[in-house]
Design an enzyme around this catalytic site. Structure first.
Site, PDB file in Angstrom:
ATOM      1  N   CYS A   2       0.809  -1.222   0.000  1.00  0.00           N
ATOM      2  CA  CYS A   2       0.000   0.000   0.000  1.00  0.00           C
ATOM      3  C   CYS A   2       0.839   1.267   0.000  1.00  0.00           C
ATOM      4  O   CYS A   2       1.941   1.295   0.529  1.00  0.00           O
ATOM      5  CB  CYS A   2      -0.873   0.031   1.241  1.00  0.00           C
ATOM      6  N   ARG A  27       4.996  -0.107  -6.072  1.00  0.00           N
ATOM      7  CA  ARG A  27       5.012  -0.895  -4.842  1.00  0.00           C
ATOM      8  C   ARG A  27       4.057  -2.079  -4.922  1.00  0.00           C
ATOM      9  O   ARG A  27       4.134  -2.997  -4.107  1.00  0.00           O
ATOM     10  CB  ARG A  27       4.628  -0.016  -3.656  1.00  0.00           C
ATOM     11  N   TRP A  72      -3.178  -2.746  -1.287  1.00  0.00           N
ATOM     12  CA  TRP A  72      -2.749  -4.110  -1.604  1.00  0.00           C
ATOM     13  C   TRP A  72      -3.491  -4.988  -0.612  1.00  0.00           C
ATOM     14  O   TRP A  72      -3.208  -4.962   0.589  1.00  0.00           O
ATOM     15  CB  TRP A  72      -1.234  -4.212  -1.419  1.00  0.00           C
ATOM     16  N   ASN A  97      -1.738   2.090   5.883  1.00  0.00           N
ATOM     17  CA  ASN A  97      -0.857   0.984   5.466  1.00  0.00           C
ATOM     18  C   ASN A  97      -0.565   0.161   6.707  1.00  0.00           C
ATOM     19  O   ASN A  97      -0.334   0.727   7.768  1.00  0.00           O
ATOM     20  CB  ASN A  97       0.483   1.496   4.944  1.00  0.00           C
ATOM     21  N   GLY A  98      -0.479  -1.159   6.560  1.00  0.00           N
ATOM     22  CA  GLY A  98      -0.159  -1.990   7.727  1.00  0.00           C
ATOM     23  C   GLY A  98      -1.319  -2.899   8.063  1.00  0.00           C
ATOM     24  O   GLY A  98      -2.257  -3.058   7.274  1.00  0.00           O
ATOM     25  N   GLU A 480      18.342 -17.004  -8.384  1.00  0.00           N
ATOM     26  CA  GLU A 480      17.865 -15.646  -8.686  1.00  0.00           C
ATOM     27  C   GLU A 480      17.269 -15.591 -10.100  1.00  0.00           C
ATOM     28  O   GLU A 480      16.244 -14.949 -10.329  1.00  0.00           O
ATOM     29  CB  GLU A 480      19.028 -14.652  -8.523  1.00  0.00           C
ATOM     30  N   LYS A 484      13.461 -14.532 -10.937  1.00  0.00           N
ATOM     31  CA  LYS A 484      13.101 -13.461 -11.890  1.00  0.00           C
ATOM     32  C   LYS A 484      12.079 -13.983 -12.889  1.00  0.00           C
ATOM     33  O   LYS A 484      11.095 -13.323 -13.183  1.00  0.00           O
ATOM     34  CB  LYS A 484      14.326 -12.947 -12.666  1.00  0.00           C
ATOM     35  N   GLU A 487       8.663 -14.538 -11.257  1.00  0.00           N
ATOM     36  CA  GLU A 487       8.040 -13.281 -10.828  1.00  0.00           C
ATOM     37  C   GLU A 487       7.343 -12.558 -11.985  1.00  0.00           C
ATOM     38  O   GLU A 487       6.225 -12.074 -11.828  1.00  0.00           O
ATOM     39  CB  GLU A 487       9.097 -12.313 -10.257  1.00  0.00           C
ATOM     40  N   HIS A 503      19.108 -36.531  -8.362  1.00  0.00           N
ATOM     41  CA  HIS A 503      18.418 -36.958  -7.139  1.00  0.00           C
ATOM     42  C   HIS A 503      16.952 -36.556  -7.155  1.00  0.00           C
ATOM     43  O   HIS A 503      16.333 -36.461  -6.092  1.00  0.00           O
ATOM     44  CB  HIS A 503      19.134 -36.386  -5.912  1.00  0.00           C
ATOM     45  N   LYS A 602       6.428  -4.516  -4.210  1.00  0.00           N
ATOM     46  CA  LYS A 602       7.839  -4.139  -4.178  1.00  0.00           C
ATOM     47  C   LYS A 602       8.390  -4.199  -2.763  1.00  0.00           C
ATOM     48  O   LYS A 602       9.459  -4.751  -2.518  1.00  0.00           O
ATOM     49  CB  LYS A 602       7.984  -2.711  -4.743  1.00  0.00           C
TER      50      LYS A 602
END
Ligand code: G6P
Length: 607
Positions: A2, A27, A72, A97-98, A480, A484, A487, A503, A602
């Site tokens: 948010c 964000r 969000w 926010n929170g 990584e 990417k 995402e 394995h 973000k």
């Protein structure tokens, strides 16, 4: 996550609110809204879509005081009725926010008092609580009383219909800034929202409440005492958050890496030798006492920590553990006061990393170092030592330049530790400094491979899964690369240390499963080559990111991308670049929202 923007001015602030929200879009959010106070009324506009839609809907709205929000979803589905601001009886409006942990209990109490709830959010209780205390006439006092009843994390903005020139804001556990203008003031959760109007900023501290008026503001700390906080001049530049010639922020940020690395390494590269002082004055006394290192981070930042483990153990000979912050904070660990706790974070506000740091301190860890991209962030302020990465603002949700600059910073930590432990003679130190100075140019050469990688990406567009292999310090780079890809292209991707292939994951390999391999020319190369044969023999299609010196031949089903040079210990930084570009071009092929991938944020400022 948010975002908040608020303004009080002697002009129409609607476009300031909307432009501020546009700056915060990166964000991650699912709905947006704003409220202005006009003619002693609250005028609210909300949208379950993009900020641009909110801009259209509010094009004819006028107000000189207002608050705005990108949401969000946590409590309640993304929808217009759950979008902020939330209001109480057309008098009080709140953005938040929170997460309010005791909201159910408060909701029951407020319902009993006759308040009607029109959303499923936890935020709405704040609006009603403030309303319930507002009879006394002071919005500041009503807000302070309401905040004292809340359990959880918040950054809030509050306005009242009958209070046309005043905004109250507060923070605890979520970031909030006060922008200081001339005869006008602003609040925001992130500096990038305020650059359009001012560069003068006050970083509110944990528990602060601020009463913001046209001509002045007053800050109160968590005990309610009036306090002065320093006004900083932000170094951020409005241009640095503009897209410029690029199609997406992610592409721009990938290309900014040579400069970001040069900036991060600037002070060191200009000097002739490495000193602990680059991590803060106290490093001179702390570092010689350090027996081992514990790295705590989330997501991409955790991957940079995993690479650093290889460097720290091999070059500096210092034991290092890397933990996922959200796991560490809840497990019983055995603290050693001689451990250096290193948190790595682009934003400096990731809730789990911050909580892990606070937890580490509570168990007796006094040696704390933050590697972070945002000065004055919560994680920086909670740490004794710091090294700022100077990547500049990173807008794309998928982290790129923040990651490679974190690696550069961690390499510096490795060298300083190695030197203190007598494992870095003057000649080797100069050699490493030389390689660091060359790094931006080396990265630039890798970027020139972009067209080839764009071609390679076409092979991935219709695939549903991909496997990434690496060995040693390149295994975290493979991880990584997989992160990417998942995402931003939504292709399911997993990374394995190449030796683990037989394995389990080998069972998955067939012509529909592309296998990406990070294959630098290090001591593990021969082993990696035989792993690759195992894939080829099963009809798998291979994409090898190889060095100049790697002798793997292109053949049917084996695609090779030859890197321009081999960078020794710094190779993980170079090998990151093509994997970032691969994910970017696969996402372009698939037409996904590169900079704002679905469901992701973000900065994850809640648990
Ligand atoms: C989110 C972001 C990732 C980032 C992670 C940690 O998940 O989408 O890109 O790596 O948070 O963030 P931090 O700011 O602590 O590095």
């Amino acid at each position: 996550m948010c975002g908040i923007v608020g303004a009080v001015a002697k002009r129409n602030i609607v476009s300031i609110l909307v432009n501020g929200l546009l700056r915060l879009e990166y964000r991650g959010y699912d709905s947006a809204g704003l409220v202005v106070v006009h003619d002693a009324k609250l005028e609210r506009v909300r949208s379950a879509g993009r900020v641009a839609e909110l801009g259209q809907k509010s094009a004819n709205t006028y107000g000189e005081l207002g608050i705005a929000h990108t949401r969000w979803a946590t409590h309640g589905v993304p929808s217009e009725r759950n979008a902020h601001p939330h209001m109480s009886r057309d008098l009080i409006a709140v953005v938040h926010n929170g997460i309010i942990e005791n909201y159910e209990e408060l909701r029951t109490e407020l319902t009993a008092q006759g308040y009607e709830f029109t959303s499923d959010t936890d935020t709405e209780v704040i609006a009603h609580l403030i309303h319930s205390h507002y009879a006394q006439g002071s919005l500041l006092i009503a807000t302070q009383m309401a905040l004292s009843q809340l359990v959880g994390a918040y950054a809030i903005g509050v306005v009242a219909a009958d209070n046309p020139h005043q905004l109250i804001a507060a923070r605890k556990g979520s970031p909030l800034l006060l922008g200081v203008g001339v005869g006008e003031h602003f609040v925001a959760s992130d500096m990038s929202a305020l650059l359009q109007v001012t560069k003068n900023v006050v970083y509110l501290e944990e528990g602060d409440v601020v009463e913001v008026n046209l001509a002045n503001y007053r800050i109160f700390d968590q005990l309610g005492n009036s306090v002065q906080r320093q006004v900083h001049v932000s170094e951020l530049d409005n241009d640095s958050v503009e897209l410029g010639e690029y199609q997406h922020y992610m592409q721009k940020e990938i290309h900014e890496q040579p400069q970001a690395l040069a900036n991060t390494l600037e002070s060191v590269c200009n000097s002739q030798s490495l000193v602990p002082g680059i991590f803060g004055a106290e490093a001179n006394t702390i570092f010689p006492q350090v027996e081992n290192i514990l790295i705590l981070a989330c997501g991409t930042s955790n991957h940079s920590g995993q690479v650093a483990k290889y460097w720290l153990e091999e070059i500096a000979g210092i034991p290092c553990n890397v933990e996922i912050a959200s796991e560490y904070r809840y497990r019983t660990s055995v603290p050693n006061p001689k451990t250096l706790v290193v948190t790595i974070s682009q934003s400096g506000e990731t809730a789990d990393t911050l909580a892990a740091l606070i937890h580490a301190k509570s168990t007796g860890h006094a040696f704390t170092l933050a590697i972070c991209n945002v000065p004055e962030s919560a994680i920086i302020r909670q740490s004794k030592l710091r090294l700022l990465t100077r990547a500049g603002p990173e807008i794309g949700v998928a982290s790129t330049k923040a990651f490679t600059t974190q690696l550069a910073a961690l390499f510096l930590l490795t060298l300083v530790m190695a030197k203190l432990r007598g494992r870095l003679d003057a000649e080797r130190e100069q050699q490493f400094l030389h390689e660091l100075r060359h790094l931006p140019a080396a990265v630039q050469k890798v970027l020139a491979l972009e067209p080839k990688i764009a071609e390679m990406a076409k092979h991935f567009a219709n695939k549903h899964h991909a496997l990434f292999l690496g060995r040693g310090m390149h295994f975290p780079i493979a991880a990584e690369g997989a992160l990417k890809l998942k995402e931003i292209s939504y292709i399911h991707a997993e990374a394995y240390p190449a030796g683990e292939l037989k394995h389990g994951p080998l069972a998955l390999v067939d012509a529909d499963m592309p296998v990406v391999s990070v294959a630098p020319n290090d001591t593990l190369l021969e082993k990696l080559k035989s792993n690759l044969q195992e894939v080829k023999a099963r009809g798998g299609e291979l994409f090898v990111f190889a060095d100049a010196e790697t002798h793997i031949k292109e053949s049917e089903g084996v695609h090779i991308l030859q890197m321009p040079e081999h960078a020794g210990f710094l190779s993980p930084i170079l090998h990151t670049i093509p994997l970032q570009l691969l994910a970017y071009y696969v996402a372009l092929e698939k037409g996904t929202d590169v900079d704002k991938p679905r469901n992701l944020a973000k900065s994850v400022t809640v648990e």
